[in-house]
Design a protein around this motif. Structure first.
Motif, PDB file in Angstrom:
ATOM      1  N   GLN A 154       0.808  -1.156  -0.072  1.00 57.87           N
ATOM      2  CA  GLN A 154       0.221  -0.069   0.262  1.00 57.87           C
ATOM      3  C   GLN A 154       0.964   1.254   0.195  1.00 57.87           C
ATOM      4  O   GLN A 154       0.399   2.281  -0.758  1.00 57.87           O
ATOM      5  CB  GLN A 154      -1.010  -0.066   1.217  1.00 57.87           C
ATOM      6  N   GLN A 155       2.056   1.258   0.679  1.00 52.56           N
ATOM      7  CA  GLN A 155       2.906   2.331   0.710  1.00 52.56           C
ATOM      8  C   GLN A 155       3.513   2.349  -0.462  1.00 52.56           C
ATOM      9  O   GLN A 155       3.692   3.555  -1.073  1.00 52.56           O
ATOM     10  CB  GLN A 155       4.022   2.186   1.779  1.00 52.56           C
ATOM     11  N   GLN A 156       4.033   1.599  -1.325  1.00 53.33           N
ATOM     12  CA  GLN A 156       4.574   1.574  -2.646  1.00 53.33           C
ATOM     13  C   GLN A 156       3.424   2.127  -3.672  1.00 53.33           C
ATOM     14  O   GLN A 156       3.781   3.019  -4.509  1.00 53.33           O
ATOM     15  CB  GLN A 156       4.904   0.234  -3.228  1.00 53.33           C
ATOM     16  N   ASP A 157       2.217   1.657  -3.549  1.00 50.22           N
ATOM     17  CA  ASP A 157       1.161   2.175  -4.430  1.00 50.22           C
ATOM     18  C   ASP A 157       0.893   3.479  -4.393  1.00 50.22           C
ATOM     19  O   ASP A 157       0.517   4.490  -5.183  1.00 50.22           O
ATOM     20  CB  ASP A 157      -0.023   1.125  -4.407  1.00 50.22           C
ATOM     21  N   LEU A 158       0.768   3.976  -2.940  1.00 51.57           N
ATOM     22  CA  LEU A 158       0.505   5.420  -2.607  1.00 51.57           C
ATOM     23  C   LEU A 158       1.515   6.478  -3.172  1.00 51.57           C
ATOM     24  O   LEU A 158       1.093   7.497  -3.786  1.00 51.57           O
ATOM     25  CB  LEU A 158       0.369   5.461  -1.018  1.00 51.57           C
ATOM     26  N   LEU A 159       2.885   6.012  -2.898  1.00 56.39           N
ATOM     27  CA  LEU A 159       3.707   7.134  -3.401  1.00 56.39           C
ATOM     28  C   LEU A 159       3.926   6.936  -4.859  1.00 56.39           C
ATOM     29  O   LEU A 159       4.393   7.935  -5.610  1.00 56.39           O
ATOM     30  CB  LEU A 159       5.191   6.658  -2.601  1.00 56.39           C
ATOM     31  N   ALA A 160       3.743   5.693  -5.635  1.00 56.48           N
ATOM     32  CA  ALA A 160       4.003   5.674  -7.109  1.00 56.48           C
ATOM     33  C   ALA A 160       2.604   6.519  -7.728  1.00 56.48           C
ATOM     34  O   ALA A 160       2.979   6.621  -8.802  1.00 56.48           O
ATOM     35  CB  ALA A 160       3.704   4.255  -7.528  1.00 56.48           C
ATOM     36  N   SER A 161       1.651   6.643  -7.065  1.00 60.89           N
ATOM     37  CA  SER A 161       0.593   7.328  -7.713  1.00 60.89           C
ATOM     38  C   SER A 161       0.609   8.843  -7.051  1.00 60.89           C
ATOM     39  O   SER A 161      -0.340   9.432  -7.640  1.00 60.89           O
ATOM     40  CB  SER A 161      -0.800   6.774  -7.303  1.00 60.89           C
ATOM     41  N   ALA A 162       1.579   9.292  -6.512  1.00 55.59           N
ATOM     42  CA  ALA A 162       1.548  10.839  -6.101  1.00 55.59           C
ATOM     43  C   ALA A 162       2.070  11.605  -7.255  1.00 55.59           C
ATOM     44  O   ALA A 162       3.141  11.287  -7.700  1.00 55.59           O
ATOM     45  CB  ALA A 162       2.363  10.724  -4.760  1.00 55.59           C
ATOM     46  N   GLY A 163       1.768  12.852  -7.270  1.00 53.58           N
ATOM     47  CA  GLY A 163       2.370  13.950  -7.763  1.00 53.58           C
ATOM     48  C   GLY A 163       3.045  14.872  -7.135  1.00 53.58           C
ATOM     49  O   GLY A 163       3.917  15.605  -7.373  1.00 53.58           O
ATOM     50  N   VAL A 164       2.583  15.166  -5.922  1.00 51.81           N
ATOM     51  CA  VAL A 164       3.068  15.974  -4.840  1.00 51.81           C
ATOM     52  C   VAL A 164       3.135  15.314  -3.419  1.00 51.81           C
ATOM     53  O   VAL A 164       2.034  14.573  -3.094  1.00 51.81           O
ATOM     54  CB  VAL A 164       2.688  17.357  -4.834  1.00 51.81           C
ATOM     55  N   VAL A 165       4.254  15.240  -2.897  1.00 51.03           N
ATOM     56  CA  VAL A 165       4.417  14.749  -1.480  1.00 51.03           C
ATOM     57  C   VAL A 165       4.916  15.912  -0.312  1.00 51.03           C
ATOM     58  O   VAL A 165       5.899  16.446  -0.636  1.00 51.03           O
ATOM     59  CB  VAL A 165       5.356  13.443  -1.392  1.00 51.03           C
ATOM     60  N   VAL A 166       4.306  15.918   0.662  1.00 47.24           N
ATOM     61  CA  VAL A 166       4.541  16.739   1.933  1.00 47.24           C
ATOM     62  C   VAL A 166       4.740  15.756   3.082  1.00 47.24           C
ATOM     63  O   VAL A 166       3.796  15.094   3.472  1.00 47.24           O
ATOM     64  CB  VAL A 166       3.606  17.660   2.020  1.00 47.24           C
ATOM     65  N   ALA A 167       5.888  16.013   3.754  1.00 47.77           N
ATOM     66  CA  ALA A 167       6.050  15.256   5.130  1.00 47.77           C
ATOM     67  C   ALA A 167       7.094  15.993   5.710  1.00 47.77           C
ATOM     68  O   ALA A 167       8.063  16.506   5.488  1.00 47.77           O
ATOM     69  CB  ALA A 167       6.547  13.786   4.646  1.00 47.77           C
ATOM     70  N   PRO A 168       6.999  15.780   7.122  1.00 48.68           N
ATOM     71  CA  PRO A 168       8.026  15.996   8.102  1.00 48.68           C
ATOM     72  C   PRO A 168       9.173  15.127   7.989  1.00 48.68           C
ATOM     73  O   PRO A 168       8.877  13.828   7.580  1.00 48.68           O
ATOM     74  CB  PRO A 168       7.444  15.799   9.553  1.00 48.68           C
ATOM     75  N   HIS A 169      10.397  15.343   8.217  1.00 47.79           N
ATOM     76  CA  HIS A 169      11.468  14.457   8.121  1.00 47.79           C
ATOM     77  C   HIS A 169      11.210  13.046   9.096  1.00 47.79           C
ATOM     78  O   HIS A 169      10.833  13.414  10.196  1.00 47.79           O
ATOM     79  CB  HIS A 169      12.761  14.973   8.566  1.00 47.79           C
ATOM     80  N   GLY A 170      11.290  12.130   8.451  1.00 46.27           N
ATOM     81  CA  GLY A 170      10.986  11.010   8.989  1.00 46.27           C
ATOM     82  C   GLY A 170      11.194   9.581   8.124  1.00 46.27           C
ATOM     83  O   GLY A 170      11.149   9.698   6.751  1.00 46.27           O
ATOM     84  N   ALA A 171      10.996   8.332   8.772  1.00 45.42           N
ATOM     85  CA  ALA A 171      11.327   7.174   7.810  1.00 45.42           C
ATOM     86  C   ALA A 171      10.276   6.897   6.687  1.00 45.42           C
ATOM     87  O   ALA A 171      10.518   6.269   5.706  1.00 45.42           O
ATOM     88  CB  ALA A 171      11.213   5.898   8.919  1.00 45.42           C
ATOM     89  N   ALA A 172       9.168   7.502   6.712  1.00 46.42           N
ATOM     90  CA  ALA A 172       8.062   7.317   5.929  1.00 46.42           C
ATOM     91  C   ALA A 172       8.669   8.053   4.311  1.00 46.42           C
ATOM     92  O   ALA A 172       8.047   7.534   3.457  1.00 46.42           O
ATOM     93  CB  ALA A 172       6.832   8.044   6.269  1.00 46.42           C
ATOM     94  N   LEU A 173       9.525   9.052   4.685  1.00 43.18           N
ATOM     95  CA  LEU A 173       9.889   9.635   3.216  1.00 43.18           C
ATOM     96  C   LEU A 173      10.912   8.533   2.702  1.00 43.18           C
ATOM     97  O   LEU A 173      11.291   8.709   1.126  1.00 43.18           O
ATOM     98  CB  LEU A 173      10.912  10.802   3.379  1.00 43.18           C
ATOM     99  N   THR A 174      11.216   7.324   3.229  1.00 46.72           N
ATOM    100  CA  THR A 174      12.097   6.270   2.408  1.00 46.72           C
ATOM    101  C   THR A 174      11.073   5.873   1.202  1.00 46.72           C
ATOM    102  O   THR A 174      11.633   5.481   0.116  1.00 46.72           O
ATOM    103  CB  THR A 174      12.031   5.158   3.412  1.00 46.72           C
ATOM    104  N   ASN A 175       9.647   6.153   1.424  1.00 44.13           N
ATOM    105  CA  ASN A 175       8.846   5.731   0.296  1.00 44.13           C
ATOM    106  C   ASN A 175       8.996   6.405  -1.020  1.00 44.13           C
ATOM    107  O   ASN A 175       8.279   6.347  -2.023  1.00 44.13           O
ATOM    108  CB  ASN A 175       7.496   5.844   0.812  1.00 44.13           C
ATOM    109  N   LEU A 176      10.032   7.603  -1.011  1.00 40.98           N
ATOM    110  CA  LEU A 176      10.171   8.189  -2.258  1.00 40.98           C
ATOM    111  C   LEU A 176      10.714   7.317  -3.231  1.00 40.98           C
ATOM    112  O   LEU A 176      10.784   7.534  -4.472  1.00 40.98           O
ATOM    113  CB  LEU A 176      11.015   9.417  -1.922  1.00 40.98           C
ATOM    114  N   LEU A 177      11.214   6.246  -2.863  1.00 37.00           N
ATOM    115  CA  LEU A 177      11.822   5.237  -3.703  1.00 37.00           C
ATOM    116  C   LEU A 177      10.626   4.773  -4.676  1.00 37.00           C
ATOM    117  O   LEU A 177      11.129   4.599  -5.936  1.00 37.00           O
ATOM    118  CB  LEU A 177      12.414   4.091  -2.795  1.00 37.00           C
TER     119      LEU A 177
END
Length: 251
Positions: A154-177
């Motif tokens: 679900q994390q892969q699918d969410l970020l693969a479908s994103a055009g803009v991502v906003v987040a505080p610094h943290g491990a979730a930003l690993t999903n930029l991959l």
């Protein structure tokens, strides 16, 4: 036996970069995954770890958690080396290695979803007045997610479908991959937390990266692990960055 990560407890970012990066180095050295009897790593049995190892082709019986290794003699240990770089300086092969290790193909163009990744359930580096930030982001069509509530897929699918991502610094930003090239990213971090990991990762992935540095709340010690509290000026800056990113996606 091969050492994939030396840490007993390790977060999502370091585990993914170190385990999959080192698996790729071993394979690139001519050692297929079945060549090694046991892989030593921090392993809690978390569902996301199990899924990633499954995608990498590793059988469960080859996994040895570091915590299980006390008072044992190891006759031979393979130690992959990143040379002069670490997971905080990101070798130029790392993102491709991670993708190859689990058979992931990035989308060719950014998606249309506008995604905010929350740290509301974390113990540190939270946005204390997150409701004010989310209110402004939702006015621009953003959806809010806590990655800990999502499966790895679900994390892969969410970020693969994103055009803009906003987040505080943290491990979730690993999903930029999993983002497509040219996806817009806005990272929020404490003034004293100038960790460049996700800036470097975004650059390697050819993402459009921006960041905003925020002072901690008035009662804080102003350390690198501070919670964030956005004042009106911070909120205005973040909204300006969002508008700029949305303008880019429209062109």
């Amino acid at each position: 036996m091969a050492l994939l990560t030396p840490h007993k407890t390790i977060n999502y970012y370091h585990w993914i970069t170190e385990v999959l990066g080192n698996l790729w180095l071993l394979k690139n050295a001519g050692l297929p995954i079945n060549y090694v009897d046991q892989y030593l790593m921090g392993h809690s049995g978390a569902a996301w770890q199990e899924k990633i190892l499954q995608l990498a082709g590793m059988q469960p019986e080859r996994i040895t958690p570091i915590g299980d290794l006390e008072d044992q003699f190891i006759d031979r240990m393979l130690l992959p080396s990143w040379g002069e770089v670490t997971s905080h300086s990101l070798p130029d092969w790392l993102s491709d290695a991670i993708h190859a290790s689990i058979g992931f193909s990035r989308p060719q163009a950014p998606g249309t979803r506008r995604v905010y990744l929350s740290r509301q359930n974390a113990s540190r580096r939270r946005v204390l007045n997150e409701h004010s930030l989310i209110e402004r982001l939702r006015a621009h069509g953003f959806e809010c997610h806590e990655c800990g509530d999502l499966s790895f897929r679900q994390q892969q699918d969410l970020l693969a479908s994103a055009g803009v991502v906003v987040a505080p610094h943290g491990a979730a930003l690993t999903n930029l991959l999993w983002c497509a090239p040219q996806t817009d990213v806005i990272e929020l971090h404490a003034h004293r937390h100038q960790d460049q990991s996700f800036h470097l990762l975004a650059r390697q992935l050819r993402l459009r990266y921006r960041s905003h540095s925020i002072a901690g709340p008035s009662h804080s010690s102003r350390t690198r692990e501070d919670d964030l509290e956005l004042d009106d000026c911070d909120l205005a800056v973040v909204e300006w960055l969002v508008r700029d990113a949305l303008n880019n996606t429209a062109t």
